[in-house]
Structures are given as structure tokens and as C-alpha cells.
Design a protein around this motif. Structure first.
Motif, short mmCIF file in Angstrom:
data_model
loop_
_atom_site.label_atom_id
_atom_site.label_comp_id
_atom_site.label_asym_id
_atom_site.label_seq_id
_atom_site.Cartn_x
_atom_site.Cartn_y
_atom_site.Cartn_z
N ALA A 42 0.78 -1.13 -0.15
CA ALA A 42 -0.04 -0.24 0.21
C ALA A 42 0.88 1.31 -0.18
O ALA A 42 0.53 2.23 -0.69
CB ALA A 42 -0.83 0.00 1.19
N LYS A 43 1.85 1.21 0.74
CA LYS A 43 3.03 2.45 0.84
C LYS A 43 3.45 2.60 -0.61
O LYS A 43 3.65 3.86 -1.15
CB LYS A 43 4.04 2.24 2.09
N LEU A 44 4.00 1.53 -1.24
CA LEU A 44 4.76 1.72 -2.72
C LEU A 44 3.71 2.04 -3.42
O LEU A 44 4.06 2.87 -4.53
CB LEU A 44 5.25 0.19 -2.76
N ALA A 45 2.47 1.65 -3.61
CA ALA A 45 1.34 2.15 -4.33
C ALA A 45 0.98 3.56 -4.47
O ALA A 45 0.77 4.22 -5.17
CB ALA A 45 0.10 1.27 -4.11
N ALA A 46 1.23 4.17 -3.16
CA ALA A 46 0.79 5.70 -2.62
C ALA A 46 2.12 6.08 -3.46
O ALA A 46 1.91 7.46 -3.85
CB ALA A 46 0.62 6.01 -1.27
N ILE A 47 3.44 5.82 -3.27
CA ILE A 47 4.55 6.63 -3.92
C ILE A 47 4.36 6.72 -5.06
O ILE A 47 4.56 7.59 -5.72
CB ILE A 47 5.73 5.62 -3.26
N VAL A 83 -1.97 7.94 2.83
CA VAL A 83 -1.25 6.61 2.77
C VAL A 83 0.25 7.00 3.16
O VAL A 83 0.78 6.34 3.73
CB VAL A 83 -1.52 5.51 1.64
N MET A 84 0.78 7.92 2.39
CA MET A 84 1.93 8.41 2.66
C MET A 84 2.43 8.64 4.23
O MET A 84 3.40 8.34 4.45
CB MET A 84 2.37 9.53 1.74
N ALA A 85 1.22 9.13 4.82
CA ALA A 85 1.80 9.45 6.26
C ALA A 85 1.42 8.27 7.21
O ALA A 85 1.88 8.44 8.38
CB ALA A 85 0.72 10.62 6.47
N GLU A 86 1.21 7.33 6.86
CA GLU A 86 0.89 6.10 7.60
C GLU A 86 2.05 5.50 8.07
O GLU A 86 3.03 5.39 7.45
CB GLU A 86 0.08 5.00 7.00
N PRO A 87 2.12 5.24 9.50
CA PRO A 87 3.39 4.51 10.01
C PRO A 87 3.60 3.07 9.51
O PRO A 87 2.67 2.67 9.12
CB PRO A 87 3.30 4.58 11.54
#
Length: 422
Positions: free
Chosen positions: A252-257, A382-386
Motif C-alpha cells: 500500500a505504501k509503494l502504491a501511494a508512492i 497513505v504516505m503519512a501512515e506509520p
């Protein structure tokens, strides 16, 4: 090997906000910074003998803006920047007729209204502008005015209009009031924030090992272990996969990036021993309606704004990216040719020029984030999620105020407080 409580990666405004807040609360902090200076995309260059902000320039809306308070607290001088006090010049260098200025202003209002009412949202700004222009029969001068309007949007967002999503530019918020600039340089603020902090310069991070209980951050021969890390590197660094994460970041983080992109706003500064330009250029800002799309559409007159004998050309999107591969001499010739059309005479030899090339900067990968067509503003959340012991800050993690210094600063405060509350 050291074991501070928190390792902050990046000494831009987000990283310094986080580190300053944590250190003031008594938390042991180490800051690792890839560059040989603090500030990140706040970069005041003094190589031409005067302070010129080649990265961030503005407090965008002073009312309630945290950067306004930072400047006051640390004694960093600001002056109002009235962009409405702008003189427009046509392609041949003559001042634009008042009637054409009125038409450009009316077209701007039409475009803004069309963007606001467009219910498709995930369409490009270019498609909305093209649709609007199909309803007009334009003279050559009016076409240049429309092209300048598009270039102005590209300069604001750093993105080609066919890549810039309508939904993305309508999703954020702004502070009210006039905008201010820094006659002595924006870098006074990050330098003040960094005072007394343990900041390790020229320490680009290449690998981060992380889990629920802690992190191990590797920057060349420097290895820092900490209970938490706050990653504040620009989106462009993450998109370039320049840091090896072990384990890999979640899907999910990579997708947001990947769902966000980096725009490019490149500035060209040119300075002389003294200001020589004619009275038409006494305004703090002037615009140029070039025959070439995007060519030097907007100038800051630093003589009028700050008393410095220099001009700063702002370019964005497609034209800005074209500067990345051009030599300084080539850029200087092109810029001087435009200025000589406006001045109506040959210019004296300049003291020198400085060209920003943020797109090819290995520690930035662009100027600031934007939502492309096919992207989603929710990616900022999503970028801000730990992720385990990792925390994320920077303008690309602030959905409310992306692409701004105040957005970066507020995100750093957010993550520092998150750690203090744990």
C-alpha cells in the motif's frame, strides 16, 4: 554504533520541525542529512553576491501560517509580495495592451470556474483548458495569452498540464492573507531550527532495517540504531527507490508512492553589478507572453522586492524540465534574448547566472509532489501512515497542505507529536 531515541532522516523543514520538537521535549535525536547544508528544498544561493532563493520562495498566505510565526520568532525578515502588481510583456517585448490583459484575466476566471465545476475530477487540466478554448475565436495575441495562462499553471504546480489532475489541485487548502518573501533568504529559518541539534551533514541514507521495536539506519560508514525513525526524504527519492528497506515497504505504501508524482519548478537567477532596467520593470513581478510555450513566463524583480540587482525567472513543467539538460551558457543566452526584447536594448554583461535543476537533483528528484491523472489525493494519507517503527513526514505526506513549506513543517510536528504520545 549509536542508540538515540529517534533518528530523523533529512534536514529539510519536515525533519527539522520533528527534530526540534523532540529535542526540546528532552528526546535524544540524531539527524542524518544527505546534503552539505540544512534546508533541503529551501535553498538560498549566494554565489552571485546576493541571497537568491532557488527553491522555496514564499510564505503562501501569512494568516495563521506557521512559517509566519517561525520568521517572527527567529528574526528572519519578510516583505509582502504583491503578485497583482505585475507588468505583462508580449512576445516582441512591448507591454501588453490593457484590453488583452483584461481578456487574460477573464479567461483565467473562466478556467478556474470550469475546474471547480468539473465533476469528472480525474481529468487533466489541459483537457479542461482545451475544451474552454474551443468556445473562443482567438487572435494570435490572445493565443499567446492563453498559452501563458497554461504556462502559469505549469509554473505553479510544476507539472505539464496534460499530466496534472483537476481533482488533485482542488483537494488541498490554503492560508489566507497576502504572501511574503524573504529579502535576506529563506534559509534563515532552517538554520535557526537546526541550532543545537545533532545534524550529520553529507550523510545520505542508503538502507534502513526496521521492525516493530526499532530501526537500524545506514549512511555510509555511519550506522544509527534507534527506537524510531522519521523518514522525511522527498517523494522523488522514494520514487527512485534510492533507499533499501528491509523488510520492503508494504504494498500500500509503494502504491501511494507510485500514485503521486514530482513536479519541477526550476528557477534561473541572473545578477548584475547594479540594476539598470527601465521603469516598466520597476514592478516586483513581470510576465512574458512568449511565442515558445512555457518560455520564461514569470519573473521576480529582486531589485524592487529586496533591493538586489537581480532577476529571477520561474519556469515549470515541460519547459522547466527542458532546462535540466541545457548548459548554463545556453540558458543564459535564451534568457538574455528574452530580457533584451523587453528592455529594447542590449543588456550589460551580467555578473553571472544560477540555474536550478531540481528534477535531476539526486536528493530531491523534483520540486514538490502533485496528483497526476490516474492518481488519487488519498495517496497523501497513505504516505503519512506509520510502518512499524518508521514514521513518515514531508510535504508529500500532508494532504491538506501538499507541495508547500508549511505543509512539510506541519507534517514534521505531526510525527514528533505521534512519537511523544506513544
Amino acid at each position: 554504533m549509536e542508540t538515540p531515541k529517534v533518528c530523523v532522516i533529512g534536514a529539510g523543514m519536515a525533519g527539522l520541525a520533528a527534530a526540534r520538537t523532540l529535542a526540546d521535549a528532552g528526546v535524544a535525536v540524531v539527524v542524518l542529512e544527505a546534503r552539505d547544508r540544512v534546508g533541503g528544498r529551501v535553498w538560498t544561493d549566494r554565489s552571485l553576491g546576493v541571497p537568491i532563493d532557488m527553491g522555496a520562495s514564499w510564505i503562501e498566505g501569512v494568516d495563521g501560517n506557521p512559517v509566519t510565526e517561525l520568521a517572527r520568532r527567529h528574526g528572519v525578515r519578510t516583505v509582502a509580495a504583491d503578485e497583482d502588481a505585475e507588468v505583462m510583456f508580449d512576445a516582441g517585448g512591448a507591454p501588453v495592451a490593457a484590453a488583452l490583459e483584461d481578456e487574460i484575466e477573464a479567461l483565467t476566471e473562466e478556467l478556474l470556474a470550469a475546474l471547480e465545476r468539473d465533476d469528472r475530477r480525474d481529468v487533466s487540466v489541459a483537457s479542461v483548458l482545451d475544451s474552454l478554448l474551443r468556445g473562443h475565436t482567438l487572435s494570435a495575441a490572445q493565443r499567446r495569452g492563453a498559452a501563458w495562462l497554461g504556462a502559469n499553471f505549469e509554473t505553479t504546480w510544476g507539472a505539464a498540464l496534460d499530466r496534472l489532475s483537476v481533482g488533485g489541485i482542488l483537494d488541498d487548502e490554503e492560508f489566507g492573507g497576502e504572501s511574503h518573501v524573504f529579502p535576506d533568504g529563506y534559509d534563515g529559518i532552517p538554520r535557526a531550527l537546526a541550532q543545537g541539534l545533532d545534524v550529520r551533514l553529507t550523510s545520505p541514507v542508503t538502507a534502513i532495517e526496521h521492525g516493530a521495536d526499532g530501526v537500524r539506519v545506514i549512511a555510509g560508514d555511519t550506522v544509527v540504531e534507534a527506537s524510531r525513525a522519521i523518514l522525511t526524504v522527498p517523494l522523488g527519492v522514494l520514487k527512485g527507490r534510492k533507499i533499501d528497506f528491509s523488510p520492503a515497504l508494504p504494498a500500500a505504501k509503494l502504491a501511494a508512492i507510485d500514485a503521486l508524482e514530482m513536479g519541477v519548478l526550476n528557477k534561473v537567477a541572473i545578477a548584475w553589478d547594479e540594476a539598470f532596467w527601465k521603469s516598466e520593470l520597476d514592478a516586483p513581478f513581470f510576465a512574458y507572453l512568449s511565442e515558445r510555450p512555457g518560455e520564461f513566463p514569470f519573473f521576480m524583480n529582486l531589485a524592487a522586492i529586496a533591493g538586489h540587482p537581480a532577476l529571477l525567472a520561474l519556469t515549470g513543467g515541460t519547459f522547466a524540465r527542458s532546462l535540466e539538460t541545457r548548459s548554463d551558457d545556453d540558458v543564459r543566452r535564451a534568457l538574455v534574448a528574452v530580457l533584451e526584447r523587453i528592455a529594447g536594448e542590449k543588456l550589460p554583461a551580467a555578473r553571472g547566472i544560477r540555474v536550478a535543476r531540481w528534477g535531476s537533483d539526486p536528493f530531491a528528484g523534483g520540486s514538490y509532489s502533485y496528483v497526476p491523472v490516474g492518481g488519487d489525493p488519498a495517496a497523501y494519507d497513505v504516505m503519512a501512515e506509520p510502518v512499524g517503527a518508521l514514521r513518515f513526514a514531508g510535504e508529500a505526506t500532508n494532504r491538506t497542505y501538499p507541495a508547500t513549506v508549511h505543509g512539510a513543517y506541519l507534517s514534521g510536528l505531526r510525527e514528533a507529536r505521534r512519537i511523544l504520545d506513544e
